[in-house]
Write a protein that holds these residues in place. Structure first.
Motif, PDB file in Angstrom:
ATOM      1  N   LEU A  80       0.761  -1.335   0.076  1.00  0.00           N
ATOM      2  CA  LEU A  80      -0.061  -0.055   0.110  1.00  0.00           C
ATOM      3  C   LEU A  80       0.605   1.257  -0.046  1.00  0.00           C
ATOM      4  N   ALA A  81       2.019   1.266   0.863  1.00  0.00           N
ATOM      5  CA  ALA A  81       2.959   2.383   0.737  1.00  0.00           C
ATOM      6  C   ALA A  81       3.532   2.584  -0.886  1.00  0.00           C
ATOM      7  N   ALA A  82       3.701   1.300  -1.517  1.00  0.00           N
ATOM      8  CA  ALA A  82       4.125   1.561  -2.686  1.00  0.00           C
ATOM      9  C   ALA A  82       3.051   2.092  -3.752  1.00  0.00           C
ATOM     10  N   VAL A  83       1.802   1.707  -3.519  1.00  0.00           N
ATOM     11  CA  VAL A  83       0.662   2.488  -4.439  1.00  0.00           C
ATOM     12  C   VAL A  83       0.701   3.887  -3.868  1.00  0.00           C
ATOM     13  N   SER A  84       0.742   4.126  -2.671  1.00  0.00           N
ATOM     14  CA  SER A  84       0.892   5.686  -2.428  1.00  0.00           C
ATOM     15  C   SER A  84       1.867   6.389  -3.150  1.00  0.00           C
ATOM     16  N   ALA A  85       3.062   5.769  -3.007  1.00  0.00           N
ATOM     17  CA  ALA A  85       4.187   6.545  -3.769  1.00  0.00           C
ATOM     18  C   ALA A  85       3.919   6.507  -5.212  1.00  0.00           C
ATOM     19  N   TRP A  86       3.406   5.473  -5.932  1.00  0.00           N
ATOM     20  CA  TRP A  86       3.004   5.616  -7.316  1.00  0.00           C
ATOM     21  C   TRP A  86       1.835   6.608  -7.578  1.00  0.00           C
ATOM     22  N   THR A  87       1.111   6.718  -6.917  1.00  0.00           N
ATOM     23  CA  THR A  87      -0.103   7.655  -7.072  1.00  0.00           C
ATOM     24  C   THR A  87       0.617   9.119  -6.822  1.00  0.00           C
ATOM     25  N   ILE A  88       1.276   9.492  -5.905  1.00  0.00           N
ATOM     26  CA  ILE A  88       1.810  10.710  -5.653  1.00  0.00           C
ATOM     27  C   ILE A  88       2.617  11.277  -6.975  1.00  0.00           C
ATOM     28  N   ALA A  89       3.543  10.231  -7.314  1.00  0.00           N
ATOM     29  CA  ALA A  89       4.556  10.557  -8.186  1.00  0.00           C
ATOM     30  C   ALA A  89       3.765  10.805  -9.785  1.00  0.00           C
ATOM     31  N   ALA A  90       2.860   9.747  -9.890  1.00  0.00           N
ATOM     32  CA  ALA A  90       2.137   9.983 -11.242  1.00  0.00           C
ATOM     33  C   ALA A  90       1.198  11.300 -11.201  1.00  0.00           C
ATOM     34  N   ALA A  91       0.762  11.617 -10.057  1.00  0.00           N
ATOM     35  CA  ALA A  91      -0.153  13.071 -10.379  1.00  0.00           C
ATOM     36  C   ALA A  91       0.940  14.128 -10.205  1.00  0.00           C
ATOM     37  N   ARG A  92       1.965  14.287  -9.437  1.00  0.00           N
ATOM     38  CA  ARG A  92       3.003  15.216  -9.649  1.00  0.00           C
ATOM     39  C   ARG A  92       3.541  15.401 -10.872  1.00  0.00           C
ATOM     40  N   GLY A  93       3.878  14.330 -11.484  1.00  0.00           N
ATOM     41  CA  GLY A  93       4.438  14.294 -12.879  1.00  0.00           C
ATOM     42  C   GLY A  93       3.811  14.356 -14.171  1.00  0.00           C
ATOM     43  N   ASN A  94       2.409  14.298 -13.782  1.00  0.00           N
ATOM     44  CA  ASN A  94       1.636  14.306 -15.191  1.00  0.00           C
ATOM     45  C   ASN A  94       0.408  15.044 -15.103  1.00  0.00           C
ATOM     46  N   GLU A  95       0.159  16.242 -15.557  1.00  0.00           N
ATOM     47  CA  GLU A  95      -0.933  16.905 -15.334  1.00  0.00           C
ATOM     48  C   GLU A  95      -2.412  16.216 -15.743  1.00  0.00           C
ATOM     49  N   LEU A  96      -2.328  15.280 -16.612  1.00  0.00           N
ATOM     50  CA  LEU A  96      -3.500  14.469 -16.916  1.00  0.00           C
ATOM     51  C   LEU A  96      -3.706  13.614 -15.829  1.00  0.00           C
ATOM     52  N   ALA A  97      -2.996  12.971 -15.350  1.00  0.00           N
ATOM     53  CA  ALA A  97      -3.110  11.987 -14.370  1.00  0.00           C
ATOM     54  C   ALA A  97      -3.626  12.647 -13.044  1.00  0.00           C
ATOM     55  N   ARG A  98      -3.098  13.848 -12.768  1.00  0.00           N
ATOM     56  CA  ARG A  98      -3.586  14.555 -11.797  1.00  0.00           C
ATOM     57  C   ARG A  98      -5.036  15.077 -11.844  1.00  0.00           C
ATOM     58  N   ALA A  99      -5.368  15.457 -12.876  1.00  0.00           N
ATOM     59  CA  ALA A  99      -6.666  16.030 -13.086  1.00  0.00           C
ATOM     60  C   ALA A  99      -7.620  14.659 -12.995  1.00  0.00           C
ATOM     61  N   MET A 100      -7.466  13.602 -13.463  1.00  0.00           N
ATOM     62  CA  MET A 100      -8.013  12.315 -13.446  1.00  0.00           C
ATOM     63  C   MET A 100      -8.222  12.098 -12.025  1.00  0.00           C
ATOM     64  N   LEU A 101      -7.193  12.052 -11.163  1.00  0.00           N
ATOM     65  CA  LEU A 101      -7.182  11.591  -9.833  1.00  0.00           C
ATOM     66  C   LEU A 101      -8.017  12.540  -8.939  1.00  0.00           C
ATOM     67  N   THR A 102      -7.800  13.997  -9.226  1.00  0.00           N
ATOM     68  CA  THR A 102      -8.482  14.955  -8.255  1.00  0.00           C
ATOM     69  C   THR A 102      -9.820  15.447  -8.952  1.00  0.00           C
ATOM     70  N   GLY A 103      -9.906  15.290 -10.195  1.00  0.00           N
ATOM     71  CA  GLY A 103     -11.203  15.908 -10.743  1.00  0.00           C
ATOM     72  C   GLY A 103     -11.017  17.400 -11.012  1.00  0.00           C
ATOM     73  N   CYS A 104      -9.713  17.866 -10.765  1.00  0.00           N
ATOM     74  CA  CYS A 104      -9.641  19.381 -11.129  1.00  0.00           C
ATOM     75  C   CYS A 104      -8.987  19.652 -12.442  1.00  0.00           C
ATOM     76  N   TRP A 105      -9.784  19.865 -13.460  1.00  0.00           N
ATOM     77  CA  TRP A 105      -9.389  19.993 -14.979  1.00  0.00           C
ATOM     78  C   TRP A 105      -9.290  21.499 -15.116  1.00  0.00           C
ATOM     79  N   SER A 106      -8.089  22.031 -15.784  1.00  0.00           N
ATOM     80  CA  SER A 106      -8.088  23.253 -16.116  1.00  0.00           C
ATOM     81  C   SER A 106      -8.384  23.489 -17.655  1.00  0.00           C
ATOM     82  N   GLU A 107      -8.430  24.495 -17.928  1.00  0.00           N
ATOM     83  CA  GLU A 107      -8.962  25.070 -19.468  1.00  0.00           C
ATOM     84  C   GLU A 107      -8.060  24.773 -20.253  1.00  0.00           C
TER      85      GLU A 107
END
Length: 201
Positions: A80-107
């Motif tokens: 689960l720690a590895a899943v958490s680390a991957w989630t943070i890295a994926a969202a910080r390194g990819n704005e599409l992944a961040r938007a999909m995970l958070t629902g915060c879509w920029s224009e």
């Protein structure tokens, strides 16, 4: 034409890194990928179809990363720690992944569209046209993957408790995406500590 499709999606992602999605032109995507514009339209049907396919690919890449994280050596807390680390890295390194995970879509990003019936002869496009999961659906998918991978190996008393631990690990990781940690603080260690206490591991 899987190779051409992947090249076109790579070209679209590169174009998106340079300019907002409304400014991305199909002719430029095709040229960057080294294919004709007709090939682009044959694969995706339209710019909206290209956007749906790009979002589907990013979603699938995130979920494949979750599966890799769940396959690491160690007990439930490590996984689960590895899943958490991957989630943070994926969202910080990819704005599409961040938007999909958070629902915060920029224009500047292609917005997810409602699922639609697809008549595309391309199976991958039919899958893309089915839409991408909402953040809540994506969280549920990750939780269910984690429960399936860990069930029988964790100490929680029942599957419901395990599901809550899995979901909590991802939710804590996402909190660090929305509100980054101060310098020197390791969010994965917090997840490890909280989930370790919860599961008794």
């Amino acid at each position: 034409m899987p190779a051409a499709r992947e090249s076109l999606l790579d070209a679209a992602k590169t174009a998106l890194a340079r300019r907002p999605w409304p400014g991305v032109r199909m002719v430029d995507v095709a040229a960057t990928a080294g294919v004709s514009r007709q090939t682009l339209y044959n694969e995706f049907g339209s710019k909206d179809g290209l956007a749906r396919a790009l979002l589907r690919r990013e979603t699938d890449a995130y979920l494949h990363g979750v599966e890799r994280a769940l396959a690491v050596e160690g007990g439930p807390v490590d996984r689960l720690a590895a899943v958490s680390a991957w989630t943070i890295a994926a969202a910080r390194g990819n704005e599409l992944a961040r938007a999909m995970l958070t629902g915060c879509w920029s224009e500047r990003l292609p917005a997810p569209s409602r699922p639609r019936a697809s008549a595309s002869p391309v199976p991958a496009q039919r899958r893309a046209d089915a839409g991408v999961p909402s953040p809540a659906e994506l969280l549920a998918l990750v939780r269910d993957k984690a429960v399936n991978a860990l069930n029988g190996r964790a100490r929680p008393k029942d599957t419901e408790e395990l599901a809550m631990a899995c979901e909590s690990a991802v939710r804590m990781a996402l909190s660090y995406v929305v509100a980054p940690s101060p310098a020197g603080e390791d969010p994965v260690e917090l997840v490890r500590g909280v989930i370790g206490r919860w599961t008794g591991a």
